[in-house]
Enzyme design. Structure first.
Site, PDB file in Angstrom:
ATOM      1  N   TYR A 100     -43.706 -99.319  45.778  1.00  0.00           N
ATOM      2  CA  TYR A 100     -42.590-100.198  45.748  1.00  0.00           C
ATOM      3  C   TYR A 100     -42.958-101.590  45.509  1.00  0.00           C
ATOM      4  O   TYR A 100     -42.286-102.244  44.940  1.00  0.00           O
ATOM      5  CB  TYR A 100     -42.115-100.160  47.308  1.00  0.00           C
ATOM      6  CG  TYR A 100     -41.134-101.035  47.571  1.00  0.00           C
ATOM      7  CD1 TYR A 100     -39.788-100.753  47.373  1.00  0.00           C
ATOM      8  CD2 TYR A 100     -41.178-102.092  48.560  1.00  0.00           C
ATOM      9  CE1 TYR A 100     -38.768-101.598  47.806  1.00  0.00           C
ATOM     10  CE2 TYR A 100     -40.410-102.998  48.816  1.00  0.00           C
ATOM     11  CZ  TYR A 100     -39.058-102.696  48.454  1.00  0.00           C
ATOM     12  OH  TYR A 100     -38.057-103.590  48.706  1.00  0.00           O
ATOM     13  N   SER A 151     -38.543-108.470  46.205  1.00  0.00           N
ATOM     14  CA  SER A 151     -38.965-108.042  47.571  1.00  0.00           C
ATOM     15  C   SER A 151     -40.320-108.899  48.006  1.00  0.00           C
ATOM     16  O   SER A 151     -41.189-108.896  47.025  1.00  0.00           O
ATOM     17  CB  SER A 151     -39.484-106.659  47.928  1.00  0.00           C
ATOM     18  OG  SER A 151     -40.017-106.657  49.158  1.00  0.00           O
TER      19      SER A 151
HETATM   20  P1  NAP Z   1     -30.214 -99.906  51.819  1.00  0.00           P
HETATM   21  O1  NAP Z   1     -29.732-100.343  52.946  1.00  0.00           O
HETATM   22  O2  NAP Z   1     -31.206 -98.647  51.933  1.00  0.00           O
HETATM   23  O3  NAP Z   1     -29.253 -99.536  50.798  1.00  0.00           O
HETATM   24  C1  NAP Z   1     -29.644 -99.359  49.534  1.00  0.00           C
HETATM   25  C2  NAP Z   1     -28.486 -99.202  48.352  1.00  0.00           C
HETATM   26  O4  NAP Z   1     -28.826 -98.885  47.157  1.00  0.00           O
HETATM   27  C3  NAP Z   1     -27.311 -98.009  48.909  1.00  0.00           C
HETATM   28  O5  NAP Z   1     -26.055 -98.695  48.610  1.00  0.00           O
HETATM   29  C4  NAP Z   1     -27.840 -96.984  48.183  1.00  0.00           C
HETATM   30  O6  NAP Z   1     -26.505 -96.198  47.775  1.00  0.00           O
HETATM   31  C5  NAP Z   1     -28.395 -97.697  46.848  1.00  0.00           C
HETATM   32  N1  NAP Z   1     -29.041 -96.819  46.094  1.00  0.00           N
HETATM   33  C6  NAP Z   1     -30.242 -96.454  46.190  1.00  0.00           C
HETATM   34  N2  NAP Z   1     -30.650 -95.591  45.314  1.00  0.00           N
HETATM   35  C7  NAP Z   1     -29.692 -95.738  44.510  1.00  0.00           C
HETATM   36  C8  NAP Z   1     -29.725 -94.910  43.152  1.00  0.00           C
HETATM   37  N3  NAP Z   1     -30.835 -94.215  42.689  1.00  0.00           N
HETATM   38  N4  NAP Z   1     -28.599 -95.203  42.300  1.00  0.00           N
HETATM   39  C9  NAP Z   1     -27.713 -95.859  42.864  1.00  0.00           C
HETATM   40  N5  NAP Z   1     -27.655 -96.558  44.054  1.00  0.00           N
HETATM   41  C10 NAP Z   1     -28.686 -96.415  44.870  1.00  0.00           C
HETATM   42  O7  NAP Z   1     -31.267-101.089  51.033  1.00  0.00           O
HETATM   43  P2  NAP Z   1     -31.277-102.667  51.418  1.00  0.00           P
HETATM   44  O8  NAP Z   1     -32.007-102.771  52.493  1.00  0.00           O
HETATM   45  O9  NAP Z   1     -29.886-103.323  51.554  1.00  0.00           O
HETATM   46  O10 NAP Z   1     -32.099-103.071  49.954  1.00  0.00           O
HETATM   47  C11 NAP Z   1     -31.370-103.469  48.872  1.00  0.00           C
HETATM   48  C12 NAP Z   1     -32.170-104.192  47.827  1.00  0.00           C
HETATM   49  O11 NAP Z   1     -32.996-105.200  48.574  1.00  0.00           O
HETATM   50  C13 NAP Z   1     -33.178-103.069  47.536  1.00  0.00           C
HETATM   51  O12 NAP Z   1     -33.624-103.302  46.068  1.00  0.00           O
HETATM   52  C14 NAP Z   1     -34.688-103.587  48.205  1.00  0.00           C
HETATM   53  O13 NAP Z   1     -35.742-103.064  47.711  1.00  0.00           O
HETATM   54  C15 NAP Z   1     -34.359-105.115  48.363  1.00  0.00           C
HETATM   55  N6  NAP Z   1     -35.127-105.452  49.544  1.00  0.00           N
HETATM   56  C16 NAP Z   1     -34.713-105.147  50.980  1.00  0.00           C
HETATM   57  C17 NAP Z   1     -35.582-105.658  52.016  1.00  0.00           C
HETATM   58  C18 NAP Z   1     -35.118-105.126  53.379  1.00  0.00           C
HETATM   59  O14 NAP Z   1     -35.993-105.431  54.277  1.00  0.00           O
HETATM   60  N7  NAP Z   1     -34.029-104.638  53.767  1.00  0.00           N
HETATM   61  C19 NAP Z   1     -36.582-106.333  51.867  1.00  0.00           C
HETATM   62  C20 NAP Z   1     -36.974-106.664  50.367  1.00  0.00           C
HETATM   63  C21 NAP Z   1     -36.236-106.228  49.326  1.00  0.00           C
HETATM   64  P3  NAP Z   1     -26.154 -95.202  48.756  1.00  0.00           P
HETATM   65  O15 NAP Z   1     -25.355 -95.687  50.027  1.00  0.00           O
HETATM   66  O16 NAP Z   1     -25.032 -94.099  48.033  1.00  0.00           O
HETATM   67  O17 NAP Z   1     -27.163 -94.412  49.223  1.00  0.00           O
END
Ligand code: NAP
Length: 255
Positions: free
Chosen positions: A164, A150
């Site tokens: 985080y 991130s």
């Molecule tokens: P999101 O929309 O909240 O989706 C999170 C996903 O991770 C969901 O599929 C969830 O499964 C799964 N998950 C969460 N905890 C878990 C666990 N303990 N075991 C297995 N699966 C788990 O997140 P996102 O925004 O797509 O983020 C994806 C990645 O990108 C993350 O690593 C996040 O830190 C990184 N990121 C995101 C952003 C942003 O702005 N969105 C920015 C920087 C980095 P369920 O559907 O079953 O809950």
């Protein structure tokens, strides 16, 4: 073997592939001919929806329930992928969490344990299982690991979630070290550092409108889409990035 035939035999596991960035990665990987395994923790229905979308277009996909905070779940998930899709070619360490905005002086142990167990230990254990399968040292044929870091790892996320940000700092360092450790064993390890991306993760941290609140601080003056992040992940998975390892690619609109 043509490029498309080569890709048709490739298998990718995307943790947390049922929603957000992981789901965009799953759909793009399937479009490019990968057989796709996605994992989820709670949302079976949304993960099932991604599998059905892939199958409708003639692709191959499975969804596996596995909490990346549980080693037992991770071991069972990799065994399911071995059995149902075959030899793993790529891992996307995508599953990750944030927690509600707090200062460090307000953090409790339970929050910190959950954050680091999920974001850091989960990614390490999945990387370990992937290396055991892909490394030529273990009789494998090589592969690619892409970690979701991130932009917070550079910015620190003060007053919001320094835990985080620090967990993603660990992912950056794991990417650098593991890349060097397995570079001569056929495995490339890279990371993507997304900025402010429109997904549900911000609501899970208690602020659904976070991207729009902060987007004026982004040089490109907008938030990003899951597809824009997935394109970078897919490039790092592909042979087009064959000489790229230990790299951390910012997808942040310049922030
Ligand atoms: P999101 O929309 O909240 O989706 C999170 C996903 O991770 C969901 O599929 C969830 O499964 C799964 N998950 C969460 N905890 C878990 C666990 N303990 N075991 C297995 N699966 C788990 O997140 P996102 O925004 O797509 O983020 C994806 C990645 O990108 C993350 O690593 C996040 O830190 C990184 N990121 C995101 C952003 C942003 O702005 N969105 C920015 C920087 C980095 P369920 O559907 O079953 O809950």
């Amino acid at each position: 073997m043509s490029g498309s035939q080569e890709r048709a035999s490739r298998v990718v596991l995307i943790t947390g592939g049922g929603r957000g960035i992981g789901a965009a990665c799953a759909l793009q990987a399937a479009q490019q001919g990968y057989a796709v395994a996605i994992s989820y923790r709670d949302n079976k229905a949304t993960a099932g929806g991604i599998v059905r979308s892939i199958e409708k277009t003639g692709g191959r996909a499975i969804a596996v329930r596995a909490d990346v905070a549980s080693e037992k779940d991770i071991l069972a998930m990799f065994e399911t992928v071995d059995r149902e899709l075959g030899t793993l070619d790529a891992l996307v360490n995508n599953a990750g969490i944030v927690a509600p905005a707090r200062r460090v002086d307000q953090f409790d142990l339970a929050r910190l344990e959950k954050m680091f167990t999920t974001n850091v230990i989960g990614s390490f254990l999945c990387a370990r299982e992937a290396v055991r399968r892909m490394s030529t040292r273990h009789g494998g044929k090589g592969g690619s690991i892409v970690n979701l870091s991130s932009g917070a790892s550079r910015l620190g996320a003060p007053g919001q979630y320094v835990d985080y940000a620090a967990s993603k700092g660990a992912i950056d360092t794991m990417t650098l070290g593991l890349a060097k450790e397995v570079a001569a064993e056929g495995i490339r390890v890279n990371a993507v550092r997304p900025g402010l991306i429109y997904t549900d993760i911000h609501a899970s941290g208690g602020e659904p409108g976070r991207v729009d609140r902060l987007k004026d601080m982004v040089p490109m003056q907008r938030g990003g889409t899951p597809d824009e992040v997935a394109a970078a992940v897919l490039w790092l998975m592909s042979t087009e990035s064959s000489y790229t390892t230990g790299s951390i690619l910012d997808v942040t609109g310049g922030r």
